[in-house]
Design an enzyme around this catalytic site. Sequence first.
Site, short mmCIF file in Angstrom:
data_model
loop_
_atom_site.label_atom_id
_atom_site.label_comp_id
_atom_site.label_asym_id
_atom_site.label_seq_id
_atom_site.Cartn_x
_atom_site.Cartn_y
_atom_site.Cartn_z
N LYS A 146 -7.30 -12.53 -6.57
CA LYS A 146 -8.67 -12.52 -5.69
C LYS A 146 -9.49 -11.49 -6.21
O LYS A 146 -9.24 -10.22 -6.21
CB LYS A 146 -8.13 -12.47 -4.22
CG LYS A 146 -8.40 -13.19 -3.46
CD LYS A 146 -7.77 -13.06 -1.77
CE LYS A 146 -8.41 -11.79 -1.32
NZ LYS A 146 -8.14 -11.60 0.09
N LYS A 191 0.76 -1.38 -0.04
CA LYS A 191 -0.12 -0.04 -0.20
C LYS A 191 0.81 1.19 -0.04
O LYS A 191 0.67 2.31 -0.62
CB LYS A 191 -0.93 -0.05 1.20
CG LYS A 191 -2.03 -0.93 1.26
CD LYS A 191 -3.27 -0.89 2.30
CE LYS A 191 -4.19 -1.89 2.29
NZ LYS A 191 -5.29 -1.70 3.23
N LYS A 201 -12.14 -5.53 -3.15
CA LYS A 201 -12.75 -4.32 -3.02
C LYS A 201 -11.92 -3.09 -3.71
O LYS A 201 -12.55 -2.13 -4.42
CB LYS A 201 -12.77 -3.81 -1.77
CG LYS A 201 -14.12 -4.29 -1.03
CD LYS A 201 -14.17 -3.83 0.39
CE LYS A 201 -14.39 -4.71 1.50
NZ LYS A 201 -13.87 -4.30 2.58
P1 AMP Z 1 -11.18 -7.03 2.81
O1 AMP Z 1 -11.98 -7.12 1.75
O2 AMP Z 1 -9.78 -7.27 2.35
O3 AMP Z 1 -11.22 -6.07 3.92
O4 AMP Z 1 -11.44 -8.60 3.48
C1 AMP Z 1 -12.48 -8.64 4.58
C2 AMP Z 1 -12.57 -10.28 4.72
O5 AMP Z 1 -13.23 -10.97 3.48
C3 AMP Z 1 -11.27 -10.95 5.20
O6 AMP Z 1 -11.64 -11.82 6.15
C4 AMP Z 1 -10.73 -11.58 3.87
O7 AMP Z 1 -9.97 -12.67 4.08
C5 AMP Z 1 -12.24 -11.90 3.25
N1 AMP Z 1 -12.07 -11.76 1.81
C6 AMP Z 1 -11.88 -10.88 0.83
N2 AMP Z 1 -11.55 -11.04 -0.34
C7 AMP Z 1 -11.96 -12.22 -0.35
C8 AMP Z 1 -12.08 -13.11 -1.53
N3 AMP Z 1 -11.67 -13.07 -2.82
N4 AMP Z 1 -12.09 -14.60 -1.34
C9 AMP Z 1 -12.51 -14.92 -0.29
N5 AMP Z 1 -12.36 -14.21 1.01
C10 AMP Z 1 -12.16 -12.91 0.69
#
Ligand code: AMP
Length: 341
Positions: A200, A113, A203
């Site tokens: 992956k 980041k 967001k």
């Molecule tokens: P974030 O969107 O990075 O803030 O992630 C929030 C939660 O969602 C965390 O526990 C991540 O591990 C899970 N997460 C985010 N993106 C994915 C994805 N593409 N597949 C599975 N889990 C995800």
Amino acid sequence: MERKRVLSGVQPTGVLHLGNWLGAIRNWVELQHQHDTFFCVVDLHAITVPHDPALLAHQTRQTAALYLACGIDPQLATVFVQSHVPAHSELCWLLNCITPLNWLERMIQFKEKANKQGSQTSVGLLDYPVLMAADILLYNADLVPVGEDQKQHLELARNIAQQRLNTRFAPHRETILNVPEPLIFPEGARVMSLTDGRNKMSKSDPNDNSRINLLDAPEVVRKKIKRAKTDAATGLTFDDPERPEASNLLALYALLSGGSRAAAAEECGQMGWGQFKGMLSEVVVDALRPIQQRHGELMGDPAVLDRVLSQGRQRAEPVAKASLERVRTALGLVPRNLELS
Ligand code: AMP
Ligand code: TRP
């Protein structure tokens, strides 16, 4: 079985997507029945990178509403906003003072980041993992459900609790704060981008077509799936490492249609992409419908959500304060004569 304490959180940046639901929140829904669960919306983490103040409060509420819409039950789980419990910031400061700077400088997510932010990188971004450690340690969490990408941050929280706090500041070897374990859910929970099956779903991907947001309208879902990357082969399979898109979309189909992976592979093994995408779209639209409906109801009646968040704060606060006070005392700060509950 003894009930374990579980804590997790998601940042209120953007709308939650299918990956957040299938990889994180769906698992929380299971955990809330067996364990003592705390789920927060980590708004203080969301401001470690440039953010729009006009959107933050809305997105924080929206994220909490989506927790509930996905099945988190505020009767079972404590749902709250991180910044509503000031002990998070306070413990973060105390932990800052006992955490070596070089532990933070080597965090992979920080390096990635900070590369993007350049000279605008904030102190908060560097400190992000210490705040996350505070989130976890305040509740003496035993288990922290997180994705693979958060494993390094969890290891940091463990090291702070064990090496920097318990070992150095507990003269009689008592435990000041519990050392948490990560809870990483198995594969299949990793949802990949619609535009590149090797990345992956995220967001932060600038291309909105790469993800299905939980609030996407049915026609948007259909359009995104129609445009999703495919390959030249016919028949959907899990088994070909050269076909990450086929494997990802088939996994989504299996998860959302409620059948096994084997059944999905059997059903779609000979299917062309066009027919498969049509089926997948309807399964996704059907799965999102009740979530969107419940989310709409919650956002339409702010009093209900506010009550849930206020109740959550009231349940979280005494637990957090008790831990904070133990750390204050261990570090030698004058006690504040709290009535510990
Ligand atoms: P974030 O969107 O990075 O803030 O992630 C929030 C939660 O969602 C965390 O526990 C991540 O591990 C899970 N997460 C985010 N993106 C994915 C994805 N593409 N597949 C599975 N889990 C995800
Ligand atoms: N950093 C986590 C993420 O991006 C969010 C988070 C903040 C978190 N505090 C936490 C997750 C405490 C688990 C426990 O996914």
